[in-house]
Scaffold this motif. Structure first.
Motif, PDB file in Angstrom:
ATOM      1  N   PHE A  13     -27.162 -75.036  29.243  1.00 58.36           N
ATOM      2  CA  PHE A  13     -26.131 -75.520  28.675  1.00 58.36           C
ATOM      3  C   PHE A  13     -26.485 -75.964  27.094  1.00 58.36           C
ATOM      4  O   PHE A  13     -25.518 -75.302  26.116  1.00 58.36           O
ATOM      5  N   GLU A  14     -27.285 -76.295  26.941  1.00 56.48           N
ATOM      6  CA  GLU A  14     -27.942 -76.267  25.428  1.00 56.48           C
ATOM      7  C   GLU A  14     -28.168 -75.341  24.600  1.00 56.48           C
ATOM      8  O   GLU A  14     -27.845 -75.012  23.519  1.00 56.48           O
ATOM      9  N   MET A  15     -28.594 -74.156  25.361  1.00 53.08           N
ATOM     10  CA  MET A  15     -28.935 -72.909  24.813  1.00 53.08           C
ATOM     11  C   MET A  15     -27.740 -72.169  24.589  1.00 53.08           C
ATOM     12  O   MET A  15     -27.138 -71.296  23.519  1.00 53.08           O
ATOM     13  N   LEU A  16     -26.509 -72.343  25.457  1.00 50.38           N
ATOM     14  CA  LEU A  16     -25.149 -71.447  25.103  1.00 50.38           C
ATOM     15  C   LEU A  16     -24.460 -72.407  23.945  1.00 50.38           C
ATOM     16  O   LEU A  16     -23.653 -71.852  23.432  1.00 50.38           O
ATOM     17  N   ILE A  17     -24.675 -73.616  23.762  1.00 46.07           N
ATOM     18  CA  ILE A  17     -24.201 -74.219  22.646  1.00 46.07           C
ATOM     19  C   ILE A  17     -24.614 -73.694  21.405  1.00 46.07           C
ATOM     20  O   ILE A  17     -23.915 -73.525  20.428  1.00 46.07           O
TER      21      ILE A  17
END
Length: 349
Positions: free
Chosen positions: A213-217
């Motif tokens: 999720f942090e990568m996608l942000i």
């Protein structure tokens, strides 16, 4: 292949490892080995290392030595340290005979419960195996002492390697549409989660989803640096089935935590995929290429048992599909042939 056939082949492969390869009467010494990931590499490894397990298990008659080997990965288990060191020395001698040796950086002596030389537990095939002491009333005792639990979970190296692979995919798809990114990441998540779902992996799955999720942000911020976080969130995340997912409305990114934990059950020692016992393998694997799809699905749903008599199906049984209410396309169950005849015999009366 019988044991007598394997041993000469193993000796021949060991000669190849020492001297070279004979091709049409010409002796060749290839500088490069088999390609990484090639099915020939583990095949040659299994043939060349055949007999290593038997040699190590004969090291001691007092303490049992257990050897687990998968291609060139090896674990030797013994409750006595002195016997374990003898087994390691015997392994080095045996490998030296075929021109091989243990890699020092990957070989270590450890204990699964207590620290030994700074080591506790070990990694094997992407899993970390370790034991933890339990409370007096929470686990069974072992020889009058407080018991322990064996925990098998994804190793830290496997987790970081998996997340690094996904991060590389996300970085390569910075300029690609959301659909292309999802199509590239989904197979990686599926494969890794299915492989590790047999262990204690629920917490690891949840933490991995948070990291992704942090990568996608960061991926969304790179694409739209001048937009607000709320705009990017509404653009790339949508609410589906009561939760928010990374989706464009048609393609949705899968999550590790959606993969159910399913413990591995060992295959019975006397079973083989070629023994014709299709009910056993159908129940275990959920499919059988020799049977219709609906028979496979019904057997899995009924856990390999006849609905009428409750007995398990065997390879010799005649199995038939029965329609509970006479409807040809619904309400199907799987029955023994004689149970099926019994039901229709009552209807005729």
């Amino acid at each position: 292949m019988s044991l007598n056939t394997i041993q000469p082949v193993a000796r021949l492969v060991r000669l190849w490892l020492k001297a070279g390869i004979v091709d049409k009467g010409e002796l060749l010494f290839p500088e490069a080995g088999t390609p990484q990931g090639s099915p020939l590499s583990p095949l040659l490894c299994n043939v060349a290392l055949h007999g290593l397990e038997v040699a190590l298990e004969k090291v001691s008659t007092r303490y049992r030595v257990v050897v687990i080997r998968y291609a060139d990965d090896l674990v030797i288990i013994c409750q006595d340290l002195e016997t374990l060191l003898k087994a390691k020395a015997r392994a080095e001698e045996w490998l030296a005979e075929v021109g091989l040796r243990l890699k020092p950086s990957k070989s270590r002596v450890t204990h699964t419960l207590e620290p030994h030389n700074g080591n506790v537990g070990f990694d094997f095939l992407g899993f970390h195996i370790r034991q933890y002491r339990g409370g007096k009333y929470r686990t069974r005792t072992y020889r009058g002492k407080p018991g322990f639990k064996t925990i098998i979970k994804p190793s830290q190296k496997a987790i970081e390697r998996h997340l690094q692979q996904i991060q590389d995919i996300v970085r390569k798809h910075r300029g690609a549409p959301q659909e292309a990114l999802i199509a590239a990441v989904n197979p990686v998540i599926w494969g890794w989660a299915l492989y590790h779902r047999t262990g204690v992996a629920k917490r690891v799955f949840t933490e991995s989803d948070m990291r992704i999720f942090e990568m996608l942000i960061r991926w969304a911020r790179h694409r739209h640096p001048h937009k607000s976080w709320g705009w990017r969130y509404r653009r790339y995340w949508r609410k589906q089935k009561g939760r928010v997912s990374f989706s464009d409305g048609e393609s949705t990114l899968v999550r590790h935590e959606d993969t159910p934990i399913k413990r591995h059950v060992k295959v019975r020692g006397n079973k083989s995929p070629y023994d014709g016992d299709w009910p056993y393998w159908m129940q275990r694997r959920g499919r059988d290429p020799t049977k219709p799809i609906r028979v496979t699905r019904l057997s899995e749903r009924q856990e390999g048992r006849c609905t009428l008599c409750g007995l398990r199906f065997t390879a010799e049984d005649i199995v038939e599909v029965h329609h509970l209410d006479g409807n040809r396309y619904a309400n199907l169950v799987l029955l023994h042939g004689h149970c099926h005849d019994q039901i229709h015999g009552k209807r005729c009366l």
